[in-house]
Enzyme design. Structure first.
Site, short mmCIF file in Angstrom:
data_model
loop_
_atom_site.label_atom_id
_atom_site.label_comp_id
_atom_site.label_asym_id
_atom_site.label_seq_id
_atom_site.Cartn_x
_atom_site.Cartn_y
_atom_site.Cartn_z
N GLU A 208 -20.72 42.71 35.31
CA GLU A 208 -22.15 42.51 35.14
C GLU A 208 -22.98 43.54 35.89
O GLU A 208 -24.18 43.36 36.09
CB GLU A 208 -22.53 41.09 35.58
CG GLU A 208 -21.90 40.02 34.69
CD GLU A 208 -22.40 38.62 35.00
OE1 GLU A 208 -23.11 38.44 36.01
OE2 GLU A 208 -22.08 37.70 34.23
N LYS A 341 -26.79 28.60 28.82
CA LYS A 341 -26.21 29.70 28.06
C LYS A 341 -26.14 29.29 26.60
O LYS A 341 -25.43 28.35 26.25
CB LYS A 341 -24.81 30.03 28.58
CG LYS A 341 -24.79 30.52 30.03
CD LYS A 341 -23.36 30.69 30.52
CE LYS A 341 -23.32 31.27 31.93
NZ LYS A 341 -21.93 31.34 32.47
#
EC number: 4.2.1.11
Length: 432
Positions: A208, A341
């Site tokens: 990330e 999410k």
């Protein structure tokens, strides 16, 4: 009907880790167009909607998504041709019904979600709306710019287990606008690189975009975070707070307890809770995600009783953006925040439902990216339009993550929406 779906077309593209994912184009009768692609996680909860992969070892190590693509181009395109793109909830319910399984396992959540997202974007285009405005219309919210948390140091599955704990993130506590918050986070991220270089640690990027220094313990990582904040000319706990993603389900052993392999230590649920409490005591920690395993419900209740009045306790694998699991958590007094999410849930409407459910229970909502992202910034519009209050994107590196931050800057300029700031945090003693 000018907003009728005329064409859905899917293709296989690559995500930020070079792995295949699904992208869908949606065209409406009026000529409006929407395109969307879906992310993929590394640390995944067992209750997440099912990501369909091909399993053909000769192509992309079995990670291809041509089956999901074919499901869009065949069954879903035929079933939704002529459906009204403005009827998002009905369309999403129809998608789930066509699949017919609880976790969208037959057609694949990656196929279903890509269609849901693309149609939502096409509907916004058909009505001359910004995407965040369309999302706000769907859920009846007033748009709000979210408080960001940004990945600085990574371990766990995001960094080859160089550290036991998955992520250490920075949160701006003294910013009046999103743009100002982003600048503070950039200062911390740059300072962390300088600290790593000074110590002779690697500055290679994790999935990330965070640094992966491979420190020996969580306390050592928190100390490095504090040093980076101070090096940036900021005050730990006042200008910048620290958020932690333990990803404890990846540490949980089948025989019980948690294995911190880097430290060479086995801890019980109670000992992990005590460890987290010591971090909260000794460092400017304001948020902890997945502090315990997704099935350690009794442990979560104890953890929340111990720390829920001091910091934000976020369930990711624990809740999996699943309304049934969230309801169980609320009933058990587990956590005070939920990570949101869309690809854990599978549809736009289902995701908005979980946000509303969490808000009604007094839980914080944090819209989150995955470790395998694309340049699609839908989540930024989702966070603003739903007034989620917080967003977790990744680090200020790589196009797939920076695209989300840049979209939020555009929305801030266009919308004039208020910035949530630390009022969006739950539990933290600064807003207890």
């Amino acid at each position: 009907m000018d907003t009728a779906i005329t064409t859905l077309h899917a293709r296989q593209i690559l995500d930020s880790r070079g792995r295949p994912t699904v992208e869908v184009d949606a065209w409406l009768d009026c000529g409006a167009f929407g395109r969307a692609s879906v992310p993929s996680g590394a640390s995944t909860g067992s209750a997440e909607a099912h990501e369909l992969r091909d399993g053909d070892a000769s192509r992309y190590d079995g990670l291809g998504v041509l089956k999901a693509v074919a499901n869009v181009n065949g069954e879903l395109a035929a079933a939704l041709r002529g459906a009204d793109a403005l009827e998002q909830r009905g369309l999403d319910e129809r998608l789930a019904a066509i699949d017919g399984t609880p976790q969208l396992a037959r057609l694949g959540a990656n196929a279903v979600l890509a269609v849901s997202l693309a149609v939502c974007r096409a509907a916004a285009a058909a009505r001359g709306q910004q995407l965040y405005q369309r999302v706000a219309q769907l859920c009846g919210a007033t748009p709000v710019l979210p408080l960001p948390m940004t990945n600085i140091l990574s371990g766990g599955l995001h960094a080859g287990r160089g550290m036991d704990v998955q992520d250490f993130l920075a949160m701006p506590l003294r910013a009046a606008t999103f743009g100002e918050a982003l600048h503070l986070l950039s200062r911390v991220r740059n300072a962390a690189s300088q600290v790593a270089q000074q110590r002779g640690l690697t500055t290679l990027l994790a999935d990330e975009g965070g640094l992966s220094p491979g420190l020996e313990s969580g306390a050592a990582a928190l100390a490095m975070m504090t040093e980076a904040i101070e090096r940036a000319g900021l005050r730990p706990g006042e200008d910048i707070g620290i958020a932690i993603d333990v990803a404890a389900s990846t540490l949980c052993e089948t025989t019980g307890g948690y294995r911190f392999a880097r430290e060479g230590v086995h801890r019980s649920s109670e000992q992990v809770t005590n460890l987290l409490a010591s971090w909260v005591r000794d460092f400017p920690v304001v948020s902890i995600e997945d502090g315990l395993d997704e099935e350690d419900w009794s442990g979560w209740s104890v953890l929340t009783q111990a720390l829920g009045g001091k910091v934000q306790l976020v369930g990711d694998d624990l809740f999996a953006t699943n309304p049934q699991r969230l309801a169980r958590g609320v009933g058990a007094g587990a956590a005070n925040g939920v990570l949101v999410k869309a690809n854990q849930n599978g549809t736009v409407s289902g995701t908005l439902h979980v946000i509303a459910q969490a808000r009604a229970a007094g839980y914080a909502t944090i819209v989150s990216a995955r470790s395998g992202e694309t340049e699609d910034a839908f989540m930024s519009d989702l966070a603003v339009g739903s007034a989620a209050g917080q967003i977790k994107i990744g680090s200020l590196r790589t196009s797939s993550t920076v695209a989300k931050y840049n979209q939020l800057l555009r929305i801030e300029e266009h919308s004039g929406a208020a910035y949530a700031g630390t009022a969006a945090l739950r539990g933290w003693r600064g807003h207890a």
